[in-house]
Design a protein around this motif. Structure first.
Motif, PDB file in Angstrom:
ATOM      1  N   GLY A 152     -36.730  23.919 -11.232  1.00 60.75           N
ATOM      2  CA  GLY A 152     -35.341  23.944 -12.277  1.00 60.75           C
ATOM      3  C   GLY A 152     -34.401  23.200 -11.060  1.00 60.75           C
ATOM      4  N   PRO A 153     -33.728  22.073 -11.824  1.00 61.33           N
ATOM      5  CA  PRO A 153     -32.495  21.775 -11.078  1.00 61.33           C
ATOM      6  C   PRO A 153     -31.532  22.384 -10.525  1.00 61.33           C
ATOM      7  CG  PRO A 153     -32.343  21.310 -13.674  1.00 61.33           C
ATOM      8  CD  PRO A 153     -33.578  22.259 -13.388  1.00 61.33           C
ATOM      9  N   ARG A 154     -31.224  23.366 -11.055  1.00 59.94           N
ATOM     10  CA  ARG A 154     -30.020  23.929 -10.569  1.00 59.94           C
ATOM     11  C   ARG A 154     -30.194  24.788  -9.247  1.00 59.94           C
ATOM     12  NH1 ARG A 154     -27.623  29.476 -12.913  1.00 59.94           N
ATOM     13  NH2 ARG A 154     -25.720  29.673 -11.238  1.00 59.94           N
ATOM     14  N   LEU A 155     -31.364  25.076  -8.810  1.00 56.05           N
ATOM     15  CA  LEU A 155     -31.503  25.704  -7.714  1.00 56.05           C
ATOM     16  C   LEU A 155     -31.300  24.492  -6.494  1.00 56.05           C
ATOM     17  CD1 LEU A 155     -34.674  28.004  -8.049  1.00 56.05           C
ATOM     18  CD2 LEU A 155     -32.218  28.453  -7.150  1.00 56.05           C
ATOM     19  N   MET A 156     -31.490  23.192  -6.665  1.00 55.07           N
ATOM     20  CA  MET A 156     -31.471  22.396  -5.766  1.00 55.07           C
ATOM     21  C   MET A 156     -29.989  22.342  -5.205  1.00 55.07           C
ATOM     22  SD  MET A 156     -34.337  21.630  -5.635  1.00 55.07           S
ATOM     23  CE  MET A 156     -34.006  19.998  -4.276  1.00 55.07           C
ATOM     24  N   GLN A 157     -28.989  22.610  -5.970  1.00 52.57           N
ATOM     25  CA  GLN A 157     -27.709  22.786  -5.535  1.00 52.57           C
ATOM     26  C   GLN A 157     -27.330  23.481  -4.175  1.00 52.57           C
ATOM     27  OE1 GLN A 157     -25.247  23.421  -9.161  1.00 52.57           O
ATOM     28  NE2 GLN A 157     -25.471  21.518  -9.417  1.00 52.57           N
ATOM     29  N   PHE A 158     -28.262  24.608  -4.129  1.00 48.17           N
ATOM     30  CA  PHE A 158     -28.021  25.583  -3.037  1.00 48.17           C
ATOM     31  C   PHE A 158     -28.648  25.064  -1.678  1.00 48.17           C
ATOM     32  CE2 PHE A 158     -28.156  28.383  -6.639  1.00 48.17           C
ATOM     33  CZ  PHE A 158     -27.196  28.898  -6.625  1.00 48.17           C
ATOM     34  N   ALA A 159     -29.367  23.609  -1.722  1.00 43.97           N
ATOM     35  CA  ALA A 159     -29.734  23.290  -0.550  1.00 43.97           C
ATOM     36  C   ALA A 159     -28.599  22.805   0.368  1.00 43.97           C
ATOM     37  CB  ALA A 159     -30.579  21.881  -0.947  1.00 43.97           C
ATOM     38  N   LYS A 160     -28.596  22.451   1.682  1.00 43.76           N
ATOM     39  CA  LYS A 160     -27.708  22.293   2.597  1.00 43.76           C
ATOM     40  C   LYS A 160     -27.269  20.888   2.126  1.00 43.76           C
ATOM     41  CE  LYS A 160     -29.462  21.845   6.857  1.00 43.76           C
ATOM     42  NZ  LYS A 160     -30.166  22.254   7.855  1.00 43.76           N
ATOM     43  N   ARG A 161     -25.928  20.652   2.392  1.00 44.57           N
ATOM     44  CA  ARG A 161     -25.414  19.255   2.121  1.00 44.57           C
ATOM     45  C   ARG A 161     -26.062  18.206   2.978  1.00 44.57           C
ATOM     46  NH1 ARG A 161     -18.964  17.655   1.551  1.00 44.57           N
ATOM     47  NH2 ARG A 161     -19.134  18.711  -0.603  1.00 44.57           N
ATOM     48  N   GLY A 162     -26.658  17.332   2.552  1.00 40.31           N
ATOM     49  CA  GLY A 162     -27.178  16.112   3.455  1.00 40.31           C
ATOM     50  C   GLY A 162     -28.613  16.358   3.464  1.00 40.31           C
ATOM     51  N   ALA A 163     -29.053  17.497   2.918  1.00 44.81           N
ATOM     52  CA  ALA A 163     -30.726  17.827   2.992  1.00 44.81           C
ATOM     53  C   ALA A 163     -31.311  16.572   2.392  1.00 44.81           C
ATOM     54  CB  ALA A 163     -30.934  19.218   2.411  1.00 44.81           C
ATOM     55  N   ARG A 164     -32.562  16.348   2.522  1.00 44.89           N
ATOM     56  CA  ARG A 164     -33.354  15.581   2.000  1.00 44.89           C
ATOM     57  C   ARG A 164     -34.078  16.084   1.090  1.00 44.89           C
ATOM     58  NH1 ARG A 164     -37.643  12.717   5.500  1.00 44.89           N
ATOM     59  NH2 ARG A 164     -38.933  11.772   3.985  1.00 44.89           N
ATOM     60  N   LYS A 165     -33.953  15.470  -0.280  1.00 44.14           N
ATOM     61  CA  LYS A 165     -34.814  16.221  -1.526  1.00 44.14           C
ATOM     62  C   LYS A 165     -35.940  15.254  -1.836  1.00 44.14           C
ATOM     63  CE  LYS A 165     -30.350  18.028  -2.575  1.00 44.14           C
ATOM     64  NZ  LYS A 165     -29.036  18.051  -3.612  1.00 44.14           N
ATOM     65  N   ILE A 166     -36.906  15.832  -1.807  1.00 46.16           N
ATOM     66  CA  ILE A 166     -38.020  14.813  -2.332  1.00 46.16           C
ATOM     67  C   ILE A 166     -38.770  15.413  -3.446  1.00 46.16           C
ATOM     68  CG2 ILE A 166     -40.382  13.886  -1.704  1.00 46.16           C
ATOM     69  CD1 ILE A 166     -39.376  14.229   1.198  1.00 46.16           C
ATOM     70  N   TYR A 167     -38.933  14.778  -4.624  1.00 51.20           N
ATOM     71  CA  TYR A 167     -39.140  15.290  -5.958  1.00 51.20           C
ATOM     72  C   TYR A 167     -40.870  14.696  -5.929  1.00 51.20           C
ATOM     73  CZ  TYR A 167     -40.024  15.807 -10.977  1.00 51.20           C
ATOM     74  OH  TYR A 167     -40.359  16.068 -12.055  1.00 51.20           O
ATOM     75  N   VAL A 168     -41.686  15.857  -6.250  1.00 55.81           N
ATOM     76  CA  VAL A 168     -43.019  15.472  -6.218  1.00 55.81           C
ATOM     77  C   VAL A 168     -43.707  15.825  -7.510  1.00 55.81           C
ATOM     78  CG1 VAL A 168     -43.292  15.701  -3.768  1.00 55.81           C
ATOM     79  CG2 VAL A 168     -43.494  17.618  -5.275  1.00 55.81           C
ATOM     80  N   GLY A 169     -42.943  16.055  -8.561  1.00 61.22           N
ATOM     81  CA  GLY A 169     -43.305  16.337  -9.772  1.00 61.22           C
ATOM     82  C   GLY A 169     -43.645  15.171 -10.871  1.00 61.22           C
ATOM     83  N   LYS A 170     -43.932  15.598 -11.932  1.00 62.45           N
ATOM     84  CA  LYS A 170     -44.103  14.317 -12.931  1.00 62.45           C
ATOM     85  C   LYS A 170     -42.723  13.703 -13.404  1.00 62.45           C
ATOM     86  CE  LYS A 170     -48.190  16.367 -14.709  1.00 62.45           C
ATOM     87  NZ  LYS A 170     -48.315  17.436 -16.155  1.00 62.45           N
ATOM     88  N   LEU A 171     -42.913  12.600 -13.654  1.00 64.40           N
ATOM     89  CA  LEU A 171     -41.561  11.937 -14.279  1.00 64.40           C
ATOM     90  C   LEU A 171     -42.337  11.189 -15.467  1.00 64.40           C
ATOM     91  CD1 LEU A 171     -40.154  10.079 -11.521  1.00 64.40           C
ATOM     92  CD2 LEU A 171     -39.008  11.847 -12.662  1.00 64.40           C
ATOM     93  N   PRO A 172     -41.595  10.990 -16.410  1.00 65.57           N
ATOM     94  CA  PRO A 172     -41.891  10.485 -17.746  1.00 65.57           C
ATOM     95  C   PRO A 172     -42.643   9.061 -17.509  1.00 65.57           C
ATOM     96  CG  PRO A 172     -39.482  10.954 -17.849  1.00 65.57           C
ATOM     97  CD  PRO A 172     -39.862  11.288 -16.487  1.00 65.57           C
TER      98      PRO A 172
END
Ligand code: SAH
Length: 521
Positions: free
Chosen positions: A45-65
């Motif tokens: 879910g995209p919304r939870l990512m907003q709780f990540a620390k400012r500047g944290a690296r976010k790596i998406y490993v899921g399916k993309l279209p």
């Protein structure tokens, strides 16, 4: 040669819950907030990512279209590498990490490398999605057990893995995950091994999210129903008598803002009340704060403030026009080593109940509390009490209009304006928001001031949208007042509702009106 041990990180394997951001655990949220790197996939879910620390690296490993998901082995290795580099890593997985979450493989490789990890359980969709459709997986008189089964494999493989005879007879409720594509086969097997064709079945898609949808039938009919409705994954398939409870217990889907994802654009520290109210009404808020308030940086503003704060005796009135104004006023007093008692003789005007409350928190009862939240409202309230020749300090934000000052001066008062804070556009981009706009996953956009309009348009352009008005055009637009609405129209947006009173209550009421309308997206 002496070898220094390499600094080692830690990996938290965290269950994100089924989608409703409120369903992550307290511990999981802490892991997310503390991580330097967050590795996540689509179900988290995209919304939870907003709780990540400012500047944290976010790596998406899921399916993309347009491309396949990262291979599981690569994810396992990625986690090991990140931990070896010394990072605090949160691997965020939809639902519970131990329920078809392949946490076993990730943990195994970390263990093999002697790396520290923790498993933080989550709320599994197997239980939560039915709950949000009004279906309890056990029930005193309908089912005393439940079983969670994979539907992921080919029929041959399913036959190999599932002991259909035992499954159909041994347990009450059956919950299939990843089974939508195999639904017909699953239903046939269950009937062949002894479940009655009229056994009720429900599919809950994207449970707990704005996209939640439920379809019901029986073992005999459900595959046709699903095909006819074009009902797609991801969904939990619920088989058993408990499905009958939905008729009485369905709750989530009848909330007024159910099914609506609402973009909240106001400053982060102000957004929480609106966000909470949207959640209470069953909507799914998504915060993208397009406003950040900070202490003024321009030398002219700073000098004007310094002068004003140095001469409280020069003023008869102090006008504070917002909660932020009040907060920043006291920050400035502190910064200048000033004391509010130096202002004891100055009469204070506040605008709106929230501003008055904020003042009361500092032990101040305003002399005049204007009820109309506008410059015109302030003037109306002040006018009967003010006399020509008096001096007024208008302490406000940098974007305020000059109408009030001009009006006061036209009536013979002396008004000084100072900027208590500056309104700036935050620097952080939000690719998730762009993705959601493109997928038409934002249903309502809220604007709580003119600057939220201009800044959102600017931010979307900065993130690569050529035509932000068009991108927002698929959503309904709700504005807090006429001035905000005018700015929105000038920006090329179609305004659907305007709050009758320019408050969060008013905005919520307006949105509930929208909630009653048919969804266009
Ligand atoms: N670990 C996850 C399950 C991962 S398997 C959990 O505990 O929930 C992926 C499957 O989970 C999907 O195919 C779907 O069947 C189910 N699923 C996950 N999230 C869901 C949701 N919000 N609504 C309905 N089904 C969901």
């Amino acid at each position: 040669m002496e070898q220094h041990p390499r600094p080692k990180g830690v990996v938290y394997l965290v269950g994100a819950g089924p989608g409703d951001a409120g369903l992550i655990t307290v511990k999981g949220l802490r892991c997310l907030q503390e991580a330097d790197v967050v590795v996540y996939d689509r179900l988290a879910g995209p919304r939870l990512m907003q709780f990540a620390k400012r500047g944290a690296r976010k790596i998406y490993v899921g399916k993309l279209p347009d491309r396949h998901a990262m291979k599981q082995e690569d994810i396992n290795r990625l986690l090991v590498e990140l931990a070896l580099e010394g990072h605090t890593v949160t691997r965020l997985k939809g639902g519970d990490p131990c329920v078809f979450g392949r946490v076993g493989e990730e943990a195994a490789l970390l263990a093999e490398h002697g790396l520290r990890y923790e498993i933080v359980p989550g709320v599994t969709s197997a239980v939560a999605a039915p709950a949000y459709a009004g279906i309890p997986v056990t029930h005193r008189s309908r089912a005393s057990s439940f079983c969670v089964v994979t539907g992921h494999e080919s029929p041959d493989k399913l036959d190999e893995m599932i002991e259909w005879d035992k499954l159909t007879q041994a347990t009450g409720t059956l919950l299939f995950l990843m089974g939508v594509a195999k639904l017909r086969y699953i239903a046939e097997r269950l009937m062949a091994y002894g479940r009655a064709p009229d056994t009720p079945v429900a599919l809950v898609r994207w449970g707990t999210r704005a996209e939640q949808a439920t379809i019901t039938g029986t073992l005999a009919t459900i595959a046709d129903e699903v095909e006819r409705a074009g009902f797609a994954s991801p969904a939990v398939i619920v088989v058993g008598e408990v499905v009958r409870e939905r008729e009485r217990l369905q709750w989530a889907e009848s909330r007024p803002l159910f099914g609506r994802r609402v973009l909240v654009t106001r400053a982060r520290d102000q957004a929480s009340e609106l966000t909470r109210r949207i959640e209470d009404a069953g909507g799914e808020p998504y915060e993208y704060p397009v406003i950040e308030l900070r202490m003024p940086e321009s030398p002219a503003s700073r000098e004007a403030l310094r002068q004003a704060l140095a001469q409280p005796d020069a003023y008869d009135w102090l006008v504070l026009t917002s909660v932020n104004g009040v907060r920043f006023w006291f920050r400035h007093l502190r910064e200048h080593g000033a004391d509010i008692r130096q202002w004891a003789h100055v009469r204070i005007v506040s605008v709106g109940p929230k501003t008055t409350e904020a003042l009361q928190e500092y032990g101040i009862q305003p002399d005049i509390a204007a009820s109309q939240f506008s410059q015109e409202g302030v003037w109306e309230a002040l006018r009967p009490h003010a006399a020509a020749g008096q001096r007024v300090l208008l302490a406000r934000g940098d974007l305020s209009r000059s109408w009030l000052r001009e009006t006061m001066e036209a009536h013979g008062l002396h008004a000084d304006e100072v900027d208590l804070y500056e309104t700036v556009l935050p620097e952080e981009d939000d690719p998730e928001l762009i993705e959601m706009l493109e997928q038409r996953m934002i249903h309502i956009v809220t604007f709580t001031s003119s600057s939220t309009v201009t800044n959102l348009m600017a931010a979307l352009r900065r993130m690569g949208l050529d035509d932000p008005a068009q991108a927002l055009g698929v959503a309904r637009i709700a504005c807090i007042g006429e001035i905000t609405a005018r700015t929105a129209r000038e920006a090329g947006l179609h305004v659907d509702v305007i709050a009758a009173s320019s408050t969060i209550d008013g905005l919520m009421e307006a949105m509930l009106e929208l909630g009653k309308m048919k969804k266009t997206v």
